[in-house]
Design an enzyme around this catalytic site. Structure first.
Site, short mmCIF file in Angstrom:
data_model
loop_
_atom_site.label_atom_id
_atom_site.label_comp_id
_atom_site.label_asym_id
_atom_site.label_seq_id
_atom_site.Cartn_x
_atom_site.Cartn_y
_atom_site.Cartn_z
N ARG A 35 0.95 -1.27 0.06
CA ARG A 35 0.03 -0.10 0.10
C ARG A 35 0.88 1.18 0.09
O ARG A 35 0.54 2.25 -0.69
CB ARG A 35 -1.08 0.09 1.41
CG ARG A 35 -2.13 -0.86 0.85
CD ARG A 35 -3.13 -0.90 2.05
NE ARG A 35 -4.06 -2.01 1.92
CZ ARG A 35 -4.91 -2.42 2.83
NH1 ARG A 35 -4.42 -2.31 3.96
NH2 ARG A 35 -5.80 -3.40 2.58
N LYS A 198 -20.15 -17.07 0.19
CA LYS A 198 -21.45 -16.83 0.31
C LYS A 198 -22.22 -16.09 -0.70
O LYS A 198 -21.82 -15.02 -1.36
CB LYS A 198 -21.78 -16.21 1.83
CG LYS A 198 -21.49 -16.74 2.85
CD LYS A 198 -21.68 -16.23 4.25
CE LYS A 198 -21.78 -17.31 5.31
NZ LYS A 198 -21.65 -16.43 6.82
N GLY A 354 -12.16 -9.14 -2.98
CA GLY A 354 -12.05 -10.21 -2.04
C GLY A 354 -10.79 -11.11 -2.19
O GLY A 354 -9.57 -10.72 -2.61
N GLY A 377 -13.27 -4.06 0.06
CA GLY A 377 -14.71 -3.60 0.21
C GLY A 377 -15.38 -2.62 -0.85
O GLY A 377 -16.37 -2.47 -1.13
P1 AMP Z 1 -15.38 -14.53 0.00
O1 AMP Z 1 -14.68 -13.63 0.94
O2 AMP Z 1 -16.79 -14.39 0.06
O3 AMP Z 1 -14.90 -13.93 -1.45
O4 AMP Z 1 -15.05 -15.83 0.22
C1 AMP Z 1 -13.73 -16.22 0.34
C2 AMP Z 1 -13.49 -17.78 1.10
O5 AMP Z 1 -14.42 -18.60 0.57
C3 AMP Z 1 -12.24 -18.13 1.34
O6 AMP Z 1 -11.92 -18.16 2.45
C4 AMP Z 1 -12.58 -19.52 0.62
O7 AMP Z 1 -11.67 -20.71 1.40
C5 AMP Z 1 -13.85 -19.83 0.85
N1 AMP Z 1 -14.78 -21.11 -0.09
C6 AMP Z 1 -14.46 -20.84 -1.23
N2 AMP Z 1 -14.89 -22.21 -1.84
C7 AMP Z 1 -15.67 -22.72 -0.69
C8 AMP Z 1 -16.54 -23.92 -0.43
N3 AMP Z 1 -16.68 -24.51 -1.31
N4 AMP Z 1 -16.58 -24.18 0.72
C9 AMP Z 1 -16.39 -23.42 1.73
N5 AMP Z 1 -15.81 -22.40 1.81
C10 AMP Z 1 -15.38 -21.90 0.52
#
Ligand code: AMP
Length: 396
Positions: A35, A198, A354, A377
């Site tokens: 950064r 999610k 992300g 974010g």
């Molecule tokens: P996000 O912050 O929503 O982009 O999510 C990132 C996180 O999703 C990472 O830490 C991954 O380990 C998790 N992730 C990706 N695929 C899966 C999965 N099939 N089951 C559980 N967690 C997951």
């Protein structure tokens, strides 16, 4: 609008909102200076024009109280090393020390102000506090994309005290331009690759992208909510039961708009959420009880890579699996490589918002992507189609 290239900082004191929120070890030593490095072009331009720079930033979450462990002093010292010149430091961002040092600042000099968030007025977007900050400089530059989604004093409110003298720094402009290349007038086909854990955190991103993209690829944990919504068996995979209806609406909306939405057809499954779990590969909609999908399978990796490689513009947000654990990183690596390959053949690629940024860095592919965003974010909200207050304040 003023721009960094055309603006002449000669004789001007630039008040620059930067992001010096760098990770440090227990002794305050900077452990990752990306950064700090990212703001060097903006500072260098100001100084080489014959101007001076007053840099303001937050560090950590001191919650409106002075906290010596979150002082920007060690970061200012690190910045001096990166710039190859001394950097002055004010022990507060407002008050007599900041005022005196800003007033005495000469052309070619840099002053770093102490952590803005030692004052609760920063996050509250307080008018008086913003006005006091504004009195330190005669032109305002916002180069902190990572906080552009926050209407804080230094990121947004202060801009109104600089009518006709406010602009984006180089880093902020690069972020804005990259999103413009994807959501503005992209070369087609435009494909979004969306993953991560999610559906609930990506609903607005998905809705916005479905109205703009030609193809959307969905992987990661969130894919299982879609698969279950279509009647598939997903075992103990991550599923948000309260989002099944949302998933159906998104699928219907894609169909309506003629957007091809691709879901995994196979998955790497495990009998526990653990690095040393037993693993297997099976159909993504026929996962046995007691097993969970933790990565896209080889057939899906291949199919997704084909979609990626036929695209001219790519946006990637979120990993395809639990890439932090070795047995479940193949899908994310395959997509990262496909995005890098497409970029080598002339596609524009933006990775941001992300964990996919962490993934391309981890796999050493960041320099093969057209643009890797610095704002998690902020990028997510930008991709949702929201107006970011930090951007609107400079444009307005
Ligand atoms: P996000 O912050 O929503 O982009 O999510 C990132 C996180 O999703 C990472 O830490 C991954 O380990 C998790 N992730 C990706 N695929 C899966 C999965 N099939 N089951 C559980 N967690 C997951």
């Amino acid at each position: 609008m003023l721009t960094m290239t055309s603006f002449d900082f000669n004789g001007k004191k630039a008040l620059v909102r930067v992001d010096l929120n760098v990770p440090q070890d227990a002794n305050g030593k900077v452990t990752d200076d990306s950064r700090a490095r990212a703001i060097v072009p903006t500072v260098t331009k100001i100084l080489s024009d014959g101007g001076s720079a007053i840099l303001m930033s937050h560090l950590g979450r001191p919650k409106g109280k002075v906290n010596a462990a979150m002082s920007l002093k060690p970061v200012a010292e690190h910045l001096a090393m990166l710039l190859g010149k001394p950097v002055l430091f004010a022990t507060d961002c407002v008050g007599p020390d900041a005022k005196a040092k800003a007033a005495a600042l000469k052309s070619g000099e840099v002053l770093v102000l102490e952590n803005l968030r030692f004052h609760p007025e920063e996050e509250a977007g307080d008018e008086e506090f913003s006005k006091t900050l504004g009195q330190l400089g005669d032109v305002y530059v916002n180069d902190a994309f990572g906080t552009a989604h926050r209407a804080h004093a230094s990121t947004t409110i202060v801009a109104k005290y600089f009518p006709g003298a406010k602009l984006f720094g180089n880093l902020m402009q690069a972020e804005i331009d990259s999103v413009g290349k994807v959501l503005g007038n992209p070369q087609r086909p435009l494909t979004a690759i969306i993953g991560g854990s999610k559906v609930s955190s990506k609903i607005e991103v998905l809705e916005n992208l479905i109205s703009k993209c030609d193809e959307v690829v969905v992987g990661g944990g969130m894919a299982f909510t879609f698969i279950k919504a279509q009647g598939g068996q997903v075992g103990t995979s991550l599923v948000e039961d309260d989002q099944l209806e949302t998933a159906r609406t998104i699928l219907a909306s894609a169909m309506d708009k003629g957007v091809q939405l691709h879901l995994p057809t196979d998955a790497v499954v495990a009998d526990a959420f653990a690095e040393n779990a037993n693993t297997d590969v099976c159909s993504a909609n026929a996962i046995p009880d007691g097993w969970m999908g933790l990565d896209i399978g080889p057939e899906t990796s291949k199919a997704f890579a084909t979609v990626v490689k036929r695209s001219r513009t790519l946006l990637w947000n979120g990993p395809m699996g639990v890439f932090e654990m070795k047995p479940f990183q193949k899908g994310t690596i395959a997509i990262a490589e496909a995005v890098a390959d497409a970029t080598a053949y002339g596609a524009f690629s933006l990775v941001g918002g992300g964990d996919s940024v962490a993934a391309v860095n981890q796999f050493g592919l960041a320099d093969k992507i057209s643009y890797v965003s610095t704002g998690g974010g902020a990028m997510l909200e930008y991709l949702e189609g929201k107006v970011l207050p930090g951007i609107a304040a400079v444009q307005g």
